[in-house]
Design a protein around this motif. Structure first.
Motif, PDB file in Angstrom:
ATOM      1  N   ARG A 131      -4.427  -4.172  13.932  1.00 47.90           N
ATOM      2  CA  ARG A 131      -2.984  -3.925  13.976  1.00 47.90           C
ATOM      3  C   ARG A 131      -2.577  -3.303  12.653  1.00 47.90           C
ATOM      4  O   ARG A 131      -3.092  -3.681  11.605  1.00 47.90           O
ATOM      5  N   THR A 132      -1.649  -2.372  12.735  1.00 46.21           N
ATOM      6  CA  THR A 132      -1.222  -1.689  11.515  1.00 46.21           C
ATOM      7  C   THR A 132       0.224  -2.014  11.198  1.00 46.21           C
ATOM      8  O   THR A 132       1.042  -2.237  12.090  1.00 46.21           O
ATOM      9  N   ALA A 133       0.513  -2.030   9.912  1.00 43.16           N
ATOM     10  CA  ALA A 133       1.890  -2.191   9.447  1.00 43.16           C
ATOM     11  C   ALA A 133       2.395  -0.801   9.074  1.00 43.16           C
ATOM     12  O   ALA A 133       1.611   0.103   8.773  1.00 43.16           O
ATOM     13  N   ASP A 134       3.708  -0.625   9.077  1.00 47.12           N
ATOM     14  CA  ASP A 134       4.276   0.678   8.754  1.00 47.12           C
ATOM     15  C   ASP A 134       4.119   1.012   7.272  1.00 47.12           C
ATOM     16  O   ASP A 134       3.863   2.155   6.917  1.00 47.12           O
ATOM     17  N   LEU A 135       4.292   0.024   6.408  1.00 48.56           N
ATOM     18  CA  LEU A 135       4.051   0.179   4.972  1.00 48.56           C
ATOM     19  C   LEU A 135       3.217  -1.019   4.528  1.00 48.56           C
ATOM     20  O   LEU A 135       3.523  -2.153   4.896  1.00 48.56           O
TER      21      LEU A 135
ATOM     22  N   LEU B  61      12.708   7.551   6.585  1.00 50.03           N
ATOM     23  CA  LEU B  61      13.854   7.355   5.691  1.00 50.03           C
ATOM     24  C   LEU B  61      13.606   6.177   4.748  1.00 50.03           C
ATOM     25  O   LEU B  61      13.793   6.285   3.531  1.00 50.03           O
ATOM     26  N   ILE B  62      13.145   5.061   5.303  1.00 47.51           N
ATOM     27  CA  ILE B  62      12.878   3.884   4.464  1.00 47.51           C
ATOM     28  C   ILE B  62      11.748   4.183   3.479  1.00 47.51           C
ATOM     29  O   ILE B  62      11.830   3.816   2.303  1.00 47.51           O
ATOM     30  N   ARG B  63      10.711   4.857   3.934  1.00 45.81           N
ATOM     31  CA  ARG B  63       9.604   5.218   3.022  1.00 45.81           C
ATOM     32  C   ARG B  63      10.111   6.073   1.865  1.00 45.81           C
ATOM     33  O   ARG B  63       9.737   5.856   0.712  1.00 45.81           O
ATOM     34  N   ARG B  64      10.963   7.032   2.180  1.00 43.93           N
ATOM     35  CA  ARG B  64      11.494   7.908   1.127  1.00 43.93           C
ATOM     36  C   ARG B  64      12.290   7.096   0.107  1.00 43.93           C
ATOM     37  O   ARG B  64      12.158   7.291  -1.110  1.00 43.93           O
ATOM     38  N   LEU B  65      13.108   6.164   0.579  1.00 46.15           N
ATOM     39  CA  LEU B  65      13.922   5.341  -0.323  1.00 46.15           C
ATOM     40  C   LEU B  65      13.057   4.387  -1.159  1.00 46.15           C
ATOM     41  O   LEU B  65      13.328   4.178  -2.342  1.00 46.15           O
ATOM     42  N   VAL B  66      12.027   3.820  -0.560  1.00 48.43           N
ATOM     43  CA  VAL B  66      11.123   2.924  -1.292  1.00 48.43           C
ATOM     44  C   VAL B  66      10.348   3.728  -2.342  1.00 48.43           C
ATOM     45  O   VAL B  66      10.190   3.293  -3.483  1.00 48.43           O
ATOM     46  N   HIS B  67       9.891   4.901  -1.966  1.00 51.48           N
ATOM     47  CA  HIS B  67       9.153   5.772  -2.900  1.00 51.48           C
ATOM     48  C   HIS B  67      10.049   6.167  -4.071  1.00 51.48           C
ATOM     49  O   HIS B  67       9.612   6.194  -5.225  1.00 51.48           O
ATOM     50  N   ALA B  68      11.315   6.434  -3.796  1.00 51.26           N
ATOM     51  CA  ALA B  68      12.262   6.818  -4.852  1.00 51.26           C
ATOM     52  C   ALA B  68      12.483   5.677  -5.840  1.00 51.26           C
ATOM     53  O   ALA B  68      12.882   5.911  -6.984  1.00 51.26           O
ATOM     54  N   ARG B  69      12.210   4.452  -5.413  1.00 54.47           N
ATOM     55  CA  ARG B  69      12.322   3.293  -6.308  1.00 54.47           C
ATOM     56  C   ARG B  69      11.050   3.097  -7.125  1.00 54.47           C
ATOM     57  O   ARG B  69      10.901   2.095  -7.815  1.00 54.47           O
ATOM     58  N   GLY B  70      10.120   4.033  -6.996  1.00 57.47           N
ATOM     59  CA  GLY B  70       8.906   4.003  -7.802  1.00 57.47           C
ATOM     60  C   GLY B  70       7.764   3.191  -7.215  1.00 57.47           C
ATOM     61  O   GLY B  70       6.750   2.978  -7.886  1.00 57.47           O
ATOM     62  N   LEU B  71       7.883   2.773  -5.973  1.00 60.07           N
ATOM     63  CA  LEU B  71       6.828   1.967  -5.362  1.00 60.07           C
ATOM     64  C   LEU B  71       5.901   2.837  -4.529  1.00 60.07           C
ATOM     65  O   LEU B  71       6.335   3.786  -3.885  1.00 60.07           O
ATOM     66  N   ARG B  72       4.617   2.499  -4.555  1.00 56.64           N
ATOM     67  CA  ARG B  72       3.617   3.232  -3.787  1.00 56.64           C
ATOM     68  C   ARG B  72       2.992   2.297  -2.771  1.00 56.64           C
ATOM     69  O   ARG B  72       2.848   1.096  -3.021  1.00 56.64           O
ATOM     70  N   TYR B  73       2.590   2.841  -1.651  1.00 54.94           N
ATOM     71  CA  TYR B  73       2.164   2.033  -0.513  1.00 54.94           C
ATOM     72  C   TYR B  73       1.240   2.848   0.374  1.00 54.94           C
ATOM     73  O   TYR B  73       1.113   4.063   0.233  1.00 54.94           O
ATOM     74  N   ARG B  74       0.609   2.190   1.311  1.00 47.96           N
ATOM     75  CA  ARG B  74      -0.184   2.827   2.358  1.00 47.96           C
ATOM     76  C   ARG B  74       0.703   2.916   3.597  1.00 47.96           C
ATOM     77  O   ARG B  74       1.507   2.024   3.860  1.00 47.96           O
ATOM     78  N   VAL B  75       0.521   3.974   4.374  1.00 49.64           N
ATOM     79  CA  VAL B  75       1.299   4.189   5.587  1.00 49.64           C
ATOM     80  C   VAL B  75       0.415   3.932   6.805  1.00 49.64           C
ATOM     81  O   VAL B  75      -0.735   4.386   6.846  1.00 49.64           O
ATOM     82  N   ALA B  76       0.955   3.205   7.770  1.00 47.50           N
ATOM     83  CA  ALA B  76       0.253   2.924   9.026  1.00 47.50           C
ATOM     84  C   ALA B  76      -1.159   2.416   8.750  1.00 47.50           C
ATOM     85  O   ALA B  76      -2.139   2.922   9.293  1.00 47.50           O
ATOM     86  N   ALA B  77      -1.257   1.392   7.921  1.00 49.99           N
ATOM     87  CA  ALA B  77      -2.557   0.853   7.523  1.00 49.99           C
ATOM     88  C   ALA B  77      -2.718  -0.575   8.023  1.00 49.99           C
ATOM     89  O   ALA B  77      -1.737  -1.281   8.263  1.00 49.99           O
ATOM     90  N   ARG B  78      -3.969  -0.984   8.129  1.00 57.35           N
ATOM     91  CA  ARG B  78      -4.271  -2.361   8.507  1.00 57.35           C
ATOM     92  C   ARG B  78      -4.184  -3.248   7.273  1.00 57.35           C
ATOM     93  O   ARG B  78      -4.942  -3.049   6.324  1.00 57.35           O
ATOM     94  N   PRO B  79      -3.325  -4.232   7.280  1.00 58.60           N
ATOM     95  CA  PRO B  79      -3.298  -5.151   6.142  1.00 58.60           C
ATOM     96  C   PRO B  79      -4.594  -5.953   6.047  1.00 58.60           C
ATOM     97  O   PRO B  79      -5.122  -6.169   4.963  1.00 58.60           O
ATOM     98  N   LEU B  80      -5.106  -6.387   7.188  1.00 60.70           N
ATOM     99  CA  LEU B  80      -6.368  -7.127   7.239  1.00 60.70           C
ATOM    100  C   LEU B  80      -7.390  -6.255   7.965  1.00 60.70           C
ATOM    101  O   LEU B  80      -7.144  -5.838   9.103  1.00 60.70           O
ATOM    102  N   PRO B  81      -8.512  -5.978   7.342  1.00 56.76           N
ATOM    103  CA  PRO B  81      -9.482  -5.058   7.948  1.00 56.76           C
ATOM    104  C   PRO B  81      -9.980  -5.496   9.327  1.00 56.76           C
ATOM    105  O   PRO B  81     -10.255  -4.659  10.178  1.00 56.76           O
ATOM    106  N   ASP B  82     -10.075  -6.797   9.561  1.00 50.71           N
ATOM    107  CA  ASP B  82     -10.595  -7.279  10.838  1.00 50.71           C
ATOM    108  C   ASP B  82      -9.514  -7.448  11.907  1.00 50.71           C
ATOM    109  O   ASP B  82      -9.816  -7.837  13.030  1.00 50.71           O
ATOM    110  N   LEU B  83      -8.282  -7.142  11.577  1.00 52.83           N
ATOM    111  CA  LEU B  83      -7.177  -7.244  12.527  1.00 52.83           C
ATOM    112  C   LEU B  83      -6.790  -5.833  12.974  1.00 52.83           C
ATOM    113  O   LEU B  83      -6.367  -5.016  12.156  1.00 52.83           O
TER     114      LEU B  83
END
Length: 153
Positions: free
Chosen positions: A61-65, A37-59
């Motif tokens: 752990r994944t973030a939801d967006l 639901l949050i992804r859909r609302l953020v996308h509708a605001r024109g923002l693009r993102y990665r889903v379930a991705a590692r913010p830091l390659p050596d860490l």
């Protein structure tokens, strides 16, 4: 019941029964209803993102967006698994194990926040019960603010 049909917990299994094991395996770690639901609302605001991705390659752990160009990592935490102060209810069965697991999750969340902040990331955390519109607006505001940066001299 014939012995070959009886459920036997695998070596080192955390499941107390076959039913509990099925239940725990069915819990999603990504693409939960609040996340979608949050992804859909953020996308509708024109923002693009990665889903379930590692913010830091050596860490590991994944973030939801993940908004890499602006270094914004968004986590939508489940009330049970992340110990929501409003909604977490300690389990009645095998409580020692599950309470310790939730405590470790909370510690890992704090460590993740610290590591990302040290690397220059903005960490946004929301509970699954937070209003989706409000979360999406805060995310959009943060990303747009970091995109434009502070005003020049």
């Amino acid at each position: 019941m014939p012995e070959e049909l009886a459920w036997v917990a695998p070596e080192g299994s955390w499941a107390s029964s076959a039913a509990r094991r099925r239940n725990m395996q069915a819990i999603r770690s990504r693409d939960t209803t609040p996340e979608k639901l949050i992804r859909r609302l953020v996308h509708a605001r024109g923002l693009r993102y990665r889903v379930a991705a590692r913010p830091l390659p050596d860490l590991r752990r994944t973030a939801d967006l993940v908004f890499r160009p602006t270094k914004v990592a968004v986590f939508i935490d489940g009330c049970y698994w992340h110990g929501c102060p409003e909604h977490y209810v300690p389990p009645r069965t095998n409580s020692g194990y599950w309470s310790e697991k939730v405590f470790r999750n909370i510690e890992r969340d704090r460590d993740t926040d610290r590591r990302l902040r040290e690397a220059g990331w903005l960490v946004l955390r929301f509970w699954e019960h937070d209003p989706s519109d409000s979360c999406a607006q805060k995310i959009a505001d943060a990303v747009i603010s970091r995109r434009t940066g502070p005003p020049g001299p």
